[in-house]
Each structure stands twice: as structure tokens, then as C-alpha cells.
Design an enzyme around this catalytic site. Structure first.
Site, mmCIF file in Angstrom:
data_model
loop_
_atom_site.group_PDB
_atom_site.id
_atom_site.type_symbol
_atom_site.label_atom_id
_atom_site.label_comp_id
_atom_site.label_asym_id
_atom_site.label_seq_id
_atom_site.Cartn_x
_atom_site.Cartn_y
_atom_site.Cartn_z
ATOM 1 N N ARG A 116 0.836 -1.208 0.000
ATOM 2 C CA ARG A 116 0.000 0.000 0.000
ATOM 3 C C ARG A 116 0.867 1.253 0.000
ATOM 4 O O ARG A 116 0.553 2.231 -0.685
ATOM 5 C CB ARG A 116 -0.918 -0.002 1.221
ATOM 6 C CG ARG A 116 -1.765 1.257 1.331
ATOM 7 C CD ARG A 116 -2.658 1.217 2.547
ATOM 8 N NE ARG A 116 -3.505 2.401 2.612
ATOM 9 C CZ ARG A 116 -4.542 2.542 3.440
ATOM 10 N NH1 ARG A 116 -4.844 1.584 4.285
ATOM 11 N NH2 ARG A 116 -5.262 3.634 3.432
ATOM 12 N N ASN A 154 -10.539 -4.229 -1.576
ATOM 13 C CA ASN A 154 -10.427 -3.209 -2.624
ATOM 14 C C ASN A 154 -9.467 -3.636 -3.729
ATOM 15 O O ASN A 154 -8.537 -4.407 -3.474
ATOM 16 C CB ASN A 154 -9.933 -1.898 -2.014
ATOM 17 C CG ASN A 154 -11.023 -1.182 -1.254
ATOM 18 O OD1 ASN A 154 -12.163 -1.121 -1.695
ATOM 19 N ND2 ASN A 154 -10.681 -0.634 -0.096
ATOM 20 N N TYR A 174 -14.154 10.160 -2.021
ATOM 21 C CA TYR A 174 -13.219 9.712 -3.058
ATOM 22 C C TYR A 174 -13.283 10.559 -4.325
ATOM 23 O O TYR A 174 -12.379 10.494 -5.154
ATOM 24 C CB TYR A 174 -13.469 8.238 -3.395
ATOM 25 C CG TYR A 174 -13.076 7.317 -2.264
ATOM 26 C CD1 TYR A 174 -11.776 6.854 -2.149
ATOM 27 C CD2 TYR A 174 -14.003 6.940 -1.307
ATOM 28 C CE1 TYR A 174 -11.404 6.024 -1.100
ATOM 29 C CE2 TYR A 174 -13.645 6.110 -0.254
ATOM 30 C CZ TYR A 174 -12.342 5.659 -0.161
ATOM 31 O OH TYR A 174 -11.971 4.848 0.887
#
Length: 423
Positions: free
Chosen positions: A90, A145, A246
């Protein structure tokens, strides 16, 4: 009922377990299996999870395993919440795009593409094990995700799957608080793709009817909402809709990029939160989810998951916001694309009511990102640098050939160990 959580060693898991404990009247879990390759995290997370169940008087057993086969065997529901490559991957997703002045984010843009490439093959492998070992009518719920791309991969492969995100339930709870109403009386016209959604209507149920109170909310609480989604009030007024947080990556790209480059990444913050949480989980006296868990993200995740599982297994026929096949709901998208909308949930399947026509600007952005998502899934399924580069170029946060080429090379360099075709 047996529920398996793949990625059960996640620091999220006590949030989920807390929901199972509090809402056990909705979901009669007899066995909860936590599946994770990290034995040390499993021990800490399962220890706290068992104490939460015990304090609540929940009769279910919590089991742990590193084996997917054992964990999902005879399961009624399998929930996926894994992170291929962990927080280190990440960190890469959130930083390598900065080298060419692009947003670094783990679910959209170049970082989201990297996560999709790592994740889809792993999830499909797990799903095949579920097909072979779980109950024939078992559901797979994907919280991993990028949810829209992963869910489409599962459905395209013929799995009984649905995607889940906590954005909608967060808005439902927030609007209920603004109106001083019970959240059960609030419904949403929540439309778009995962992490690319707008609230186009807010239904308030009174006296057997539902009234759209979004105009009232915007008239009286515009500034509060704008602060929460970190977008200008003038934008919300212009669209007469509430975009999810988002949408900042699209509507405030340059501002977000400046913020990202001036501060540590979200991955770094999460790693610090996780270290602190795991230390707390190790305390044998702790028998509730710690307050610090709210810093990890995933607000209302447990409520959303429990409600969805209960609806899927008990045929309640209620409405939940989920990620499902389009099948004509948004006529400008292919039927087999996955969208995020309210749907009627039952044990026999999922039905999506009509949502009506959308404004042209919203249609345009959804269509653009959907085209990227289809190319991203092709790259995740079949590999190849050209497929990755084409998906990269198609994303509206990239959109320039020279940037797409550089980003593709950066992505492959950072993720080679997770991409079998790239070695």
C-alpha cells in the site's frame, strides 16, 4: 451457520466481531473461522475476538487456521478482507505515482491499478476453493479493494458473490444524525461505481411514504457536508448531489496531490495505528474493541456486513447498497459491469430497482472510469505490460501517454514479486 473471514488476522476484524456480538439476533453464527497466513496476528486478533464474544454472551465458537481449505469448508458465507502485499505494498501504491505528479491512492488511479493486479488472481484462487469446499449455496462477500473490479472478476467467473463498501452506510448514519431521525428511516439513492458514487436522493420514511429530503439537507447543512467530504460547498450546490470523499481525487486533484506530497502517506499512519492496536489486542484483560480502532477506518463496517449477511441468508427482502452487475440499471454501461447501487437482497438473489436518468457530467465520469476498470480487469486476468499500460492510460487521473508509460514501469518495478506473469 458457519462464517469464514479470509484475512481474519486484520486489525479490522474486532470491529466485525463486535458487530457479530451486538447483532447476534440478526445472524445466528455457530462457528466463525478466521483465516490468515500470519499466525502471530491470528493469535492476537482471535484472542480479543473470543473475549468480545464471551463478554457479550455469544454462544458461537471462534476458530483460526492458516488453511483456506479448512477455513471455508462447509461455510455459509465467506467474507474477503485481504490485502496482498500488506501495508508495504500500500505504501508503494500511495507513493510511486508522485514521481510523475499523479495522485497516490490505493483504490483509484495508478495505485488502485497496482492493487487490482495483485489482488484479482489471489481472490479468484480463493473463490475456486470456496466453490469446491463451501456449501453449494454459499455467498462470497467481497470487502477487498478495489471492490468493483474484484467483484466483477468473481461474478465473471461464475461465483455467487456481492461487493460491499461502507461509504453508503456512513452517509445514511450521518444524514440521520443531521435530521435527528433513526437511521432505519433513511434510504439513499446512492449511485455510481465503487469509490465513485454520489448521493442523488435521501429518502425519509414517514407514515408509510418516503420523501426526498436531500434538498432540505443541502439547504440547511451544506457547509457541514462540504467539510466532511472535503470538497467545496459550491460544487455540491452545483451538482445538487453529495459526492463521496473519493471524488476529491478527481474534483480537487492538484490540491490533494500537494497535500499528499507534504505529509506522510496514509499507509504510514495505518502501520502506526496497527502497531498500537496489536499491542492492545495482546492485553488479556481487553474484551471490547478499543477506541483507537476508529482511526483504522472502516466505520460501520460491522453493521453493513451483518445486515448484508442476514439479508442474504434469511430472505428478508430488504434494500442494501451493494456492488452488483449492472444488467441495464445504468443504460450507458455494459450489462456485465459492476455498479454500486441500492438493491433488494434475498436468499434467492439480488434485484436492482431502477435509479432513473443521471446528470450528464456524472454519466461522463462514471463511463470514463468504467472503461478503465474493464481494461484493468483484463490486465489483472491476463497480464502483459501492454495491457497494464493501456489501462493506465485510460484512467482519467492519468490520461497522458508519457505519464502512463512511466507509471507502468514504476508499477511493475514495485510489484514484480506479486505478479506471476512479470517474473
Amino acid at each position: 451457520m458457519k462464517v469464514a473471514v479470509v484475512g481474519g488476522g486484520s486489525t479490522y476484524t474486532p470491529e466485525l466481531v463486535d458487530g457479530f456480538a451486538r447483532l447476534r439476533h440478526l445472524l445466528p453464527i455457530e462457528e466463525l473461522w478466521l483465516v490468515d497466513p500470519d499466525a502471530s496476528r491470528l493469535e492476537l486478533v482471535s484472542g480479543l475476538s473470543r473475549r468480545i464474544f464471551s463478554k457479550a454472551g455469544h454462544p458461537g465458537r471462534i476458530m483460526t487456521t492458516r488453511s483456506i481449505e479448512e477455513g471455508v469448508s462447509d461455510a455459509d458465507v465467506v467474507l474477503l478482507q485481504l490485502r496482498v502485499g500488506g501495508q508495504a505494498a500500500r505504501q508503494g501504491d500511495e507513493t510511486f505515482p508522485h514521481e510523475v505528479c499523479c495522485i497516490g491512492q490505493e483504490t483509484t488511479g495508478p495505485g488502485g491499478l497496482a492493487k487490482a493486479l495483485r489482488t484479482v488472481p489471489v481472490v479468484l484462487g480463493i473463490a475456486e476453493t470456496v466453490r469446491k469446499r463451501a456449501k453449494p449455496d454459499a455467498w462470497i462477500i467481497d470487502f477487498t479493494n478495489p471492490v468493483g473490479i474484484v467483484t466483477r472478476a468473481l461474478l465473471q467467473a461464475g461465483h455467487r458473490a456481492v461487493g460491499l463498501c461502507n461509504v453508503a452506510i456512513g452517509f445514511q448514519r450521518r444524514f440521520a444524525a443531521l435530521l435527528d431521525m433513526d437511521h432505519h428511516d433513511i434510504s439513499l439513492l446512492h449511485v455510481g461505481l465503487n469509490h465513485l458514487t454520489w448521493e442523488l436522493g435521501v429518502g425519509l420514511r414517514t407514515g408509510g411514504t418516503s420523501l426526498d429530503v436531500l434538498p432540505r439537507i443541502l439547504d440547511h447543512h451544506l457547509e457541514e457536508i462540504a467539510q466532511e467530504v472535503q470538497l467545496p460547498a459550491s460544487l455540491i450546490s452545483l451538482q445538487r448531489a453529495v459526492p463521496s470523499y473519493y471524488l476529491r481525487y478527481f474534483y480537487a486533484h492538484d490540491q490533494v496531490l500537494r497535500e499528499q506530497r507534504a505529509h506522510p502517506s496514509r499507509a504510514e499512519a495505518v502501520m502506526e495505528v496497527e502497531r498500537a492496536l496489536l499491542e492492545k489486542y495482546a492485553d488479556p484483560a481487553l474484551d471490547v474493541k478499543p477506541e483507537e480502532l476508529s482511526l483504522r477506518g472502516g466505520a460501520y463496517y460491522s453493521e453493513a456486513a451483518v445486515d448484508l449477511m442476514a439479508s442474504l441468508t434469511s430472505d428478508r427482502g430488504d434494500t442494501r447498497v451493494v456492488n452488483v452487475l449492472n444488467e441495464g440499471t445504468l443504460p450507458f454501461l455494459p450489462d456485465d459491469h459492476v455498479i454500486e447501487v441500492p438493491a433488494v437482497i434475498g436468499s434467492g438473489g439480488i434485484t436492482v430497482p431502477p435509479v432513473g436518468a443521471l446528470p450528464d457530467d456524472i454519466v461522463g465520469l462514471i463511463s470514463h472510469v468504467a472503461s478503465y476498470e474493464r481494461l484493468a480487469l483484463e490486465a489483472a486476468l491476463h497480464g502483459g505490460r501492454d495491457r497494464v499500460a493501456r489501462a493506465m492510460l485510460a484512467h482519467p487521473l492519468v490520461g497522458q501517454h508519457d505519464k502512463a508509460e512511466k507509471l507502468t514501469d514504476l508499477l511493475l518495478a514495485a510489484n514484480g514479486e506479486h505478479l506471476a506473469w512479470a517474473t
